[in-house]
Structures are given as C-alpha cells and as structure tokens.
Write a protein that holds these residues in place. Structure first.
Motif, PDB file in Angstrom:
ATOM      1  N   LEU A  59       0.834  -1.199   0.000  1.00  0.00           N
ATOM      2  CA  LEU A  59       0.000   0.000   0.000  1.00  0.00           C
ATOM      3  C   LEU A  59       0.876   1.259   0.000  1.00  0.00           C
ATOM      4  O   LEU A  59       0.569   2.235  -0.695  1.00  0.00           O
ATOM      5  CB  LEU A  59      -0.945  -0.012   1.199  1.00  0.00           C
ATOM      6  CG  LEU A  59      -1.973   1.112   1.272  1.00  0.00           C
ATOM      7  CD1 LEU A  59      -2.834   1.185   0.007  1.00  0.00           C
ATOM      8  CD2 LEU A  59      -2.858   0.927   2.493  1.00  0.00           C
ATOM      9  N   ALA A  63       0.847   4.069  -2.888  1.00  0.00           N
ATOM     10  CA  ALA A  63       0.518   5.446  -2.505  1.00  0.00           C
ATOM     11  C   ALA A  63       1.455   6.457  -3.155  1.00  0.00           C
ATOM     12  O   ALA A  63       1.102   7.635  -3.278  1.00  0.00           O
ATOM     13  CB  ALA A  63       0.557   5.588  -0.990  1.00  0.00           C
ATOM     14  N   ASP A  68      -5.675   7.529  -4.578  1.00  0.00           N
ATOM     15  CA  ASP A  68      -6.647   6.752  -3.797  1.00  0.00           C
ATOM     16  C   ASP A  68      -5.932   5.872  -2.767  1.00  0.00           C
ATOM     17  O   ASP A  68      -6.372   5.766  -1.620  1.00  0.00           O
ATOM     18  CB  ASP A  68      -7.520   5.886  -4.699  1.00  0.00           C
ATOM     19  CG  ASP A  68      -8.476   6.705  -5.544  1.00  0.00           C
ATOM     20  OD1 ASP A  68      -8.817   7.844  -5.132  1.00  0.00           O
ATOM     21  OD2 ASP A  68      -8.881   6.227  -6.616  1.00  0.00           O
ATOM     22  N   ALA A  69      -4.841   5.240  -3.172  1.00  0.00           N
ATOM     23  CA  ALA A  69      -4.062   4.419  -2.240  1.00  0.00           C
ATOM     24  C   ALA A  69      -3.445   5.304  -1.155  1.00  0.00           C
ATOM     25  O   ALA A  69      -3.404   4.922   0.017  1.00  0.00           O
ATOM     26  CB  ALA A  69      -2.977   3.645  -2.982  1.00  0.00           C
ATOM     27  N   GLN A  71      -4.678   8.029   0.029  1.00  0.00           N
ATOM     28  CA  GLN A  71      -5.742   8.404   0.953  1.00  0.00           C
ATOM     29  C   GLN A  71      -6.103   7.247   1.876  1.00  0.00           C
ATOM     30  O   GLN A  71      -6.315   7.436   3.077  1.00  0.00           O
ATOM     31  CB  GLN A  71      -6.988   8.873   0.195  1.00  0.00           C
ATOM     32  CG  GLN A  71      -8.078   9.405   1.101  1.00  0.00           C
ATOM     33  CD  GLN A  71      -7.604  10.580   1.948  1.00  0.00           C
ATOM     34  OE1 GLN A  71      -7.102  11.564   1.425  1.00  0.00           O
ATOM     35  NE2 GLN A  71      -7.748  10.476   3.262  1.00  0.00           N
ATOM     36  N   ARG A  72      -6.153   6.016   1.340  1.00  0.00           N
ATOM     37  CA  ARG A  72      -6.422   4.840   2.179  1.00  0.00           C
ATOM     38  C   ARG A  72      -5.343   4.689   3.249  1.00  0.00           C
ATOM     39  O   ARG A  72      -5.638   4.423   4.413  1.00  0.00           O
ATOM     40  CB  ARG A  72      -6.514   3.564   1.328  1.00  0.00           C
ATOM     41  CG  ARG A  72      -7.824   3.430   0.577  1.00  0.00           C
ATOM     42  CD  ARG A  72      -8.005   2.050  -0.019  1.00  0.00           C
ATOM     43  NE  ARG A  72      -6.988   1.707  -1.002  1.00  0.00           N
ATOM     44  CZ  ARG A  72      -7.031   2.039  -2.297  1.00  0.00           C
ATOM     45  NH1 ARG A  72      -8.039   2.741  -2.760  1.00  0.00           N
ATOM     46  NH2 ARG A  72      -6.074   1.670  -3.114  1.00  0.00           N
ATOM     47  N   LEU A  73      -4.084   4.881   2.845  1.00  0.00           N
ATOM     48  CA  LEU A  73      -2.984   4.775   3.794  1.00  0.00           C
ATOM     49  C   LEU A  73      -3.076   5.868   4.855  1.00  0.00           C
ATOM     50  O   LEU A  73      -2.889   5.605   6.047  1.00  0.00           O
ATOM     51  CB  LEU A  73      -1.646   4.841   3.055  1.00  0.00           C
ATOM     52  CG  LEU A  73      -0.395   4.659   3.898  1.00  0.00           C
ATOM     53  CD1 LEU A  73      -0.403   3.311   4.620  1.00  0.00           C
ATOM     54  CD2 LEU A  73       0.841   4.781   3.016  1.00  0.00           C
ATOM     55  N   ASN A  75      -5.783   7.346   5.861  1.00  0.00           N
ATOM     56  CA  ASN A  75      -6.914   6.990   6.723  1.00  0.00           C
ATOM     57  C   ASN A  75      -6.519   5.913   7.739  1.00  0.00           C
ATOM     58  O   ASN A  75      -6.902   5.980   8.908  1.00  0.00           O
ATOM     59  CB  ASN A  75      -8.102   6.512   5.896  1.00  0.00           C
ATOM     60  CG  ASN A  75      -8.732   7.609   5.072  1.00  0.00           C
ATOM     61  OD1 ASN A  75      -8.489   8.789   5.293  1.00  0.00           O
ATOM     62  ND2 ASN A  75      -9.524   7.220   4.092  1.00  0.00           N
ATOM     63  N   LEU A  76      -5.774   4.912   7.283  1.00  0.00           N
ATOM     64  CA  LEU A  76      -5.308   3.864   8.188  1.00  0.00           C
ATOM     65  C   LEU A  76      -4.419   4.437   9.282  1.00  0.00           C
ATOM     66  O   LEU A  76      -4.577   4.106  10.464  1.00  0.00           O
ATOM     67  CB  LEU A  76      -4.530   2.792   7.414  1.00  0.00           C
ATOM     68  CG  LEU A  76      -5.351   1.793   6.624  1.00  0.00           C
ATOM     69  CD1 LEU A  76      -4.444   0.961   5.727  1.00  0.00           C
ATOM     70  CD2 LEU A  76      -6.131   0.896   7.562  1.00  0.00           C
ATOM     71  N   THR A  79      -6.521   6.594  11.741  1.00  0.00           N
ATOM     72  CA  THR A  79      -7.361   5.754  12.593  1.00  0.00           C
ATOM     73  C   THR A  79      -6.520   5.020  13.632  1.00  0.00           C
ATOM     74  O   THR A  79      -6.882   4.954  14.810  1.00  0.00           O
ATOM     75  CB  THR A  79      -8.148   4.745  11.741  1.00  0.00           C
ATOM     76  OG1 THR A  79      -8.936   5.463  10.795  1.00  0.00           O
ATOM     77  CG2 THR A  79      -9.059   3.883  12.603  1.00  0.00           C
TER      78      THR A  79
END
Length: 89
Positions: A59, A63, A68-69, A71-73, A75-76, A79
């Motif tokens: 990931l 990124a 998009d990747a 942003q996912r990273l 977010n992870l 969180t």
C-alpha cells in the motif's frame, strides 16, 4: 515454549536470513492475527504478521503514484493513531 536446545538449533540454522521477533500484544491483536491467518490460508500468527507487513508495504508503494491508495494509507494511519491505545500491548 521452545526448549533452549531447539531455540539454539533454530538460530544456528536461520541466523543469516531470519531474526526472531517477540512482541507482547493485546488479546485483540492475537484474535486479529488468527483471523488474518485463517482467511488468508496462512500457517499461523507469525505468517499473518509477515503478510500484514507485506500488505502495508504494498500500500505504501502504491501510494507513491495512486492518490486513492495514498488516501487509504492516510486513513489507516489516522485511525490507528487515534485508537492506538486499543492496539498496543
């Protein structure tokens, strides 16, 4: 727990390619690792840790060129940092 002799044999055989990682983790993390191992057809929690590191590294690489990747990273990371007290041992 492995005997001292079996640990010495393992270290002697694998000292050039592997290092043992002993980590204290909450029961929740052990449950996650069991689930990852079961759903990923892996050989146990140790391999689940390896797979998890592989997945995060993949990931991270994606990124670098995929928003998009990235942003996912992000977010992870956000969180995890917000809830890190739940996960740390």
């Amino acid at each position: 727990m492995a005997t001292t002799e079996s640990q010495r044999r393992w270290r002697g055989k694998n000292h050039l390619v592997k290092r043992q990682l002993n980590v204290m983790a909450r029961g929740l993390i052990h449950e996650y690792l069991d689930e990852i191992a079961a759903t990923g057809d892996l050989r146990g929690k140790g391999e689940a840790v390896t797979f998890s590191a592989f997945a995060v590294r993949l990931l991270m690489q994606q990124a670098e060129y995929d928003p998009d990747a990235a942003q996912r990273l992000a977010n992870l990371r956000e969180t995890y940092h917000r809830d890190r007290d739940l996960y740390q041992g």
